[in-house]
Design a protein around this motif. Structure first.
Motif, PDB file in Angstrom:
ATOM      1  N   ILE A  39      70.664 -40.943  11.325  1.00 18.89           N
ATOM      2  CA  ILE A  39      70.335 -40.350  10.029  1.00 18.89           C
ATOM      3  C   ILE A  39      71.349 -39.268   9.680  1.00 18.89           C
ATOM      4  CG2 ILE A  39      68.634 -38.944   8.772  1.00 18.89           C
ATOM      5  CD1 ILE A  39      66.453 -40.460  10.298  1.00 18.89           C
ATOM      6  N   GLY A  40      71.727 -38.460  10.681  1.00 20.02           N
ATOM      7  CA  GLY A  40      72.715 -37.413  10.442  1.00 20.02           C
ATOM      8  C   GLY A  40      74.064 -37.974  10.031  1.00 20.02           C
ATOM      9  N   VAL A  41      74.480 -39.082  10.693  1.00 16.72           N
ATOM     10  CA  VAL A  41      75.766 -39.706  10.372  1.00 16.72           C
ATOM     11  C   VAL A  41      75.773 -40.233   8.939  1.00 16.72           C
ATOM     12  CG1 VAL A  41      77.241 -41.700  10.877  1.00 16.72           C
ATOM     13  CG2 VAL A  41      76.344 -40.294  12.750  1.00 16.72           C
ATOM     14  N   LEU A  42      74.661 -40.817   8.516  1.00 20.46           N
ATOM     15  CA  LEU A  42      74.621 -41.514   7.232  1.00 20.46           C
ATOM     16  C   LEU A  42      74.133 -40.651   6.070  1.00 20.46           C
ATOM     17  CD1 LEU A  42      73.254 -44.914   8.522  1.00 20.46           C
ATOM     18  CD2 LEU A  42      75.599 -44.381   7.890  1.00 20.46           C
ATOM     19  N   LEU A  43      73.250 -39.704   6.331  1.00 20.10           N
ATOM     20  CA  LEU A  43      72.699 -38.881   5.247  1.00 20.10           C
ATOM     21  C   LEU A  43      73.281 -37.476   5.212  1.00 20.10           C
ATOM     22  CD1 LEU A  43      68.913 -39.904   5.203  1.00 20.10           C
ATOM     23  CD2 LEU A  43      70.883 -40.989   4.118  1.00 20.10           C
ATOM     24  N   GLY A  44      74.092 -37.117   6.196  1.00 22.81           N
ATOM     25  CA  GLY A  44      74.766 -35.825   6.155  1.00 22.81           C
ATOM     26  C   GLY A  44      74.178 -34.797   7.098  1.00 22.81           C
ATOM     27  N   ASN A  45      74.986 -33.799   7.436  1.00 20.66           N
ATOM     28  CA  ASN A  45      74.570 -32.761   8.385  1.00 20.66           C
ATOM     29  C   ASN A  45      73.444 -31.901   7.849  1.00 20.66           C
ATOM     30  OD1 ASN A  45      76.375 -33.517  10.383  1.00 20.66           O
ATOM     31  ND2 ASN A  45      78.037 -32.281   9.531  1.00 20.66           N
ATOM     32  N   ASP A  46      73.429 -31.649   6.517  1.00 17.00           N
ATOM     33  CA  ASP A  46      72.365 -30.828   5.946  1.00 17.00           C
ATOM     34  C   ASP A  46      71.006 -31.435   6.248  1.00 17.00           C
ATOM     35  OD1 ASP A  46      74.168 -29.061   4.981  1.00 17.00           O
ATOM     36  OD2 ASP A  46      74.097 -29.737   2.897  1.00 17.00           O
ATOM     37  N   ALA A  47      70.906 -32.754   6.052  1.00 18.66           N
ATOM     38  CA  ALA A  47      69.638 -33.440   6.331  1.00 18.66           C
ATOM     39  C   ALA A  47      69.348 -33.448   7.829  1.00 18.66           C
ATOM     40  CB  ALA A  47      69.694 -34.866   5.789  1.00 18.66           C
ATOM     41  N   HIS A  63      59.893 -29.378  -4.158  1.00 21.93           N
ATOM     42  CA  HIS A  63      60.250 -29.058  -5.532  1.00 21.93           C
ATOM     43  C   HIS A  63      59.657 -30.117  -6.450  1.00 21.93           C
ATOM     44  CE1 HIS A  63      62.542 -26.730  -8.377  1.00 21.93           C
ATOM     45  NE2 HIS A  63      63.073 -27.831  -8.887  1.00 21.93           N
ATOM     46  N   ASP A  64      59.270 -29.708  -7.670  1.00 23.00           N
ATOM     47  CA  ASP A  64      58.603 -30.616  -8.602  1.00 23.00           C
ATOM     48  C   ASP A  64      59.371 -31.925  -8.749  1.00 23.00           C
ATOM     49  OD1 ASP A  64      56.720 -28.716  -9.010  1.00 23.00           O
ATOM     50  OD2 ASP A  64      57.469 -28.020 -10.941  1.00 23.00           O
ATOM     51  N   GLY A  65      58.671 -33.045  -8.539  1.00 22.69           N
ATOM     52  CA  GLY A  65      59.265 -34.356  -8.750  1.00 22.69           C
ATOM     53  C   GLY A  65      60.230 -34.802  -7.672  1.00 22.69           C
ATOM     54  N   HIS A  66      60.343 -34.057  -6.580  1.00 25.62           N
ATOM     55  CA  HIS A  66      61.294 -34.394  -5.524  1.00 25.62           C
ATOM     56  C   HIS A  66      60.628 -35.125  -4.366  1.00 25.62           C
ATOM     57  CE1 HIS A  66      65.074 -31.839  -6.398  1.00 25.62           C
ATOM     58  NE2 HIS A  66      64.418 -32.044  -7.521  1.00 25.62           N
ATOM     59  N   PHE A  67      61.465 -35.793  -3.562  1.00 26.06           N
ATOM     60  CA  PHE A  67      61.021 -36.517  -2.380  1.00 26.06           C
ATOM     61  C   PHE A  67      61.858 -36.059  -1.186  1.00 26.06           C
ATOM     62  CE2 PHE A  67      60.055 -39.105  -6.008  1.00 26.06           C
ATOM     63  CZ  PHE A  67      58.855 -39.732  -5.719  1.00 26.06           C
ATOM     64  N   PRO A  68      61.273 -36.086   0.023  1.00 21.93           N
ATOM     65  CA  PRO A  68      62.074 -35.739   1.202  1.00 21.93           C
ATOM     66  C   PRO A  68      63.065 -36.845   1.527  1.00 21.93           C
ATOM     67  CG  PRO A  68      59.919 -36.535   1.877  1.00 21.93           C
ATOM     68  CD  PRO A  68      59.890 -36.446   0.368  1.00 21.93           C
ATOM     69  N   LEU A  69      63.981 -36.556   2.450  1.00 18.42           N
ATOM     70  CA  LEU A  69      64.910 -37.560   2.951  1.00 18.42           C
ATOM     71  C   LEU A  69      64.461 -37.972   4.345  1.00 18.42           C
ATOM     72  CD1 LEU A  69      66.544 -35.923   0.752  1.00 18.42           C
ATOM     73  CD2 LEU A  69      68.582 -36.492   2.052  1.00 18.42           C
ATOM     74  N   GLY A  70      64.893 -39.144   4.786  1.00 19.67           N
ATOM     75  CA  GLY A  70      64.574 -39.551   6.147  1.00 19.67           C
ATOM     76  C   GLY A  70      64.251 -41.019   6.252  1.00 19.67           C
ATOM     77  N   ALA A  71      63.715 -41.402   7.401  1.00 19.87           N
ATOM     78  CA  ALA A  71      63.383 -42.801   7.659  1.00 19.87           C
ATOM     79  C   ALA A  71      62.060 -42.871   8.399  1.00 19.87           C
ATOM     80  CB  ALA A  71      64.482 -43.456   8.494  1.00 19.87           C
ATOM     81  N   LEU A  72      61.198 -43.769   7.962  1.00 22.44           N
ATOM     82  CA  LEU A  72      59.910 -43.984   8.613  1.00 22.44           C
ATOM     83  C   LEU A  72      59.766 -45.456   8.983  1.00 22.44           C
ATOM     84  CD1 LEU A  72      57.370 -41.850   6.540  1.00 22.44           C
ATOM     85  CD2 LEU A  72      58.410 -41.296   8.739  1.00 22.44           C
ATOM     86  N   PHE A  73      59.218 -45.682  10.169  1.00 23.44           N
ATOM     87  CA  PHE A  73      58.955 -47.038  10.649  1.00 23.44           C
ATOM     88  C   PHE A  73      57.450 -47.175  10.846  1.00 23.44           C
ATOM     89  CE2 PHE A  73      63.306 -46.217  11.485  1.00 23.44           C
ATOM     90  CZ  PHE A  73      63.960 -47.443  11.449  1.00 23.44           C
TER      91      PHE A  73
END
Length: 574
Positions: free
Chosen positions: A208-216, A276-286
């Motif tokens: 996830i870090g490689v593909l979505l960035g270090n911030d995530a 934040h209003d109207g926002h979604f988290p980042l990540g992956a769920l199985f």
């Protein structure tokens, strides 16, 4: 001759290709899925001109012998299922047997493949609907498929392709989806001479870090839960890292990447007002549920599924995420990379600057001593800290065992007031403070009708309002939490309540009013806090269940760890 006729194979293949292959990214998806189903541990993808002129997918999977290679291009020929009932328990990515014949019918395709321990491989070349050319060919174990001149024989389809950059974006998205799905497989994507993705075999968090960035990557929380016929695993970001769309949220059901809008909104709902209003988290769920409860045969693309007990599944997802968030200190890290450090604006509590003084700030503790602490409240695991200084009368700088913490005191206090108000409403103990000088409201006809309909809701919130004329109302009291605010702030709060009258949903109106009271009763940026008042804000944050975001979803606190400071000051290794 009758009007109804059986279509010829060429027309059938063209129609099927239109369903399965929408753009170059569809080709990449189908070929990657075949590689994964073949047990590949390394997948290399190379594309030219956004995939319109060339797509090459190579893997080190099981490969095929000559007979299987020939059958692979026959319509509905597949190794994944044998009978219809197998669809109920299918574990592979593909199963319809449509991908390769569909791709071959609209491109110039060449495949080289060799099974394990075979002395010689097979190469098949197909151009559109022409007969395949099959020959023995020396090639390593695995499969390599080259797709050139996509849609060369369907010019109408090629006309609707987007710019190269757009098609490339779609391909990157597909590779990202598949790479997150299978972190145990190495993925490499090149566009021309440019390397786009280089994701070696890893665990899910690293991928996830490689593909979505270090911030995530720095703000990921592990999500884990089990119950009867349900299992969920994965990582989601803390509320401080979010997006306005679901593009950073990767969902999998029984190992299959899916588009599930309702599940995305269940995840968002579990965060509540932390986001934040109207926002979604980042990540992956199985998510694992009984295969018999999932219909994967909805669309040829296989990204849309039907879930038999969807509401039950969504409820379980919300519970697991909600409980997980409650267990973590949801404090984001300050990104020090590339930032300039300046302490010119840091002011200690005894600074000589003259910002706006608080109205009745010294009575803060008395003012907020409602019955909140008399009830059982689930405390947070927010780290213990003590205030050091005030920055530009907006941010409290505090020190804790885990490093330096920076608190947006308006956002933090707004969350405190919201949680207080929620608790008071739960026990129906909202206090009302009578105003020395009642406030008169003159409203438009539309506002009057809306305000009159909401009058009981408004008074339940702690206001004391009554109709005073055809289009006027008198406000004689306000919620006790607003009592210490300046008259102009009380008027602003009432104006915001009037605005909520345009909302159709009673739940939305109620939530908006709660946000309004919390926001306007909280300390404001620009208020000059003493050291005792900063301490008070921190202690109040420690007493509520969700101190990490204001009611609008903005973060309330961030941290800078000693390790991050060492890196910034280049002290690594000392």
């Amino acid at each position: 001759m009758g009007n109804i006729q059986v279509l010829d194979d060429h027309t059938i293949n063209q129609i099927a290709a239109g369903e399965v292959i929408e753009r170059p990214a569809s080709v990449v998806k189908e070929l990657i899925e075949n590689s994964l189903d073949a047990g590949a541990k390394n997948i290399w993808i190379r594309i030219e001109e956004g995939g319109t002129s060339l797509i090459v997918v190579r893997d080190d999977g099981n490969g095929m012998d000559r007979l299987d290679a020939e059958y692979a291009f026959k319509k509905h020929a597949t190794s994944k299922i044998r009978i219809f009932d197998d669809l109920q328990t299918v574990n592979t990515s593909g199963f319809r047997g449509e991908a390769l014949p569909s791709i071959a019918s609209i491109s110039r395709l060449r495949m080289a493949t060799a099974a394990k321990d075979s002395k010689l491989g097979t190469r098949i070349t197909i151009e559109g609907e022409n007969e395949p050319n099959i020959e023995d060919f020396a090639t390593p174990q695995g499969t390599k498929i080259e797709v050139a001149d996509l849609f060369f024989n369907t010019p109408v389809r090629s006309k609707y392709l987007k710019r190269i950059s757009t098609e490339l974006q779609h391909i990157v998205k597909i590779v990202t989806i598949e790479a997150i799905r299978r972190p145990d497989v190495a993925f490499n994507l090149e566009h021309g001479e440019r390397k786009i993705i280089d994701a070696p075999k890893s665990d899910l968090k690293t991928r996830i870090g490689v593909l979505l960035g270090n911030d995530a990557a720095k703000e990921l929380i592990e999500i884990k839960g089990d119950s009867e016929d349900f299992q969920i695993r994965g990582f989601l970001t803390k509320p401080a890292i979010s997006r306005r769309t679901t593009s950073g949220l990767y969902l999998h059901i029984n190992g299959r990447p899916v588009q599930a809008r309702n599940v995305c909104y269940s995840i968002k709902g579990a965060y509540g007002s932390l986001l934040h209003d109207g926002h979604f988290p980042l990540g992956a769920l199985f998510i694992e549920i009984p295969k018999i409860d999932v219909d994967v045969n909805v669309h040829p693309a296989k990204t849309i599924v039907r879930i038999a007990k969807e509401e039950q599944v969504n409820k379980k997802i919300r519970v697991v995420i909600n409980e997980t968030l409650a267990e973590h200190a949801l404090i984001a890290h300050v990104d020090l990379s590339g930032s300039k450090t300046s302490f010119d604006s840091i002011t200690a509590a005894n600074t000589k600057t003259k910002p706006r003084q608080l109205n009745n700030i010294d009575s803060l503790q008395q003012e907020f001593e409602v019955d909140f602490h008399q009830h059982d409240v689930k405390e947070t695991n927010m780290p213990t800290m003590r205030p050091l200084a005030l920055v530009e009368n907006k941010y409290i700088v505090a020190l804790g065992l885990d490093g330096v913490f920076i608190i947006d005191f308006h956002a933090a206090h707004e969350r405190v007031m919201y949680e207080r108000l929620k608790e008071q409403m739960r026990f129906k103990r909202i206090g009302t403070q009578n105003l020395l000088a009642p406030i008169s409201l003159e409203l438009s006809k539309t506002e009057t009708n809306a305000f009159e309909r909401m009058l009981s809701e408004i008074n339940d919130m702690g206001f004391e309002a009554e109709k005073f004329g055809p289009s006027s109302f008198m406000i004689r009291g306000v919620p006790a939490l607003l009592a210490g605010s300046e008259p102009e702030r009380i008027r602003e709060a009432i104006d915001d309540v009037v605005e909520s009258g345009s909302m159709k949903s009673a739940e939305d109106r109620h939530q908006h009013m709660m946000y309004t009271v919390a926001c306007h009763s909280a300390l404001r940026a620009g208020d000059k806090l003493t050291m005792a008042q900063m301490e008070f804000v921190i202690r109040e944050m420690e007493s509520i269940p969700n101190p990490y975001a204001c009611v609008h979803g903005r973060p309330t606190v961030m941290t800078i760890t000693p390790n991050e400071l060492d890196k910034k000051f280049k002290r690594s290794g000392f």
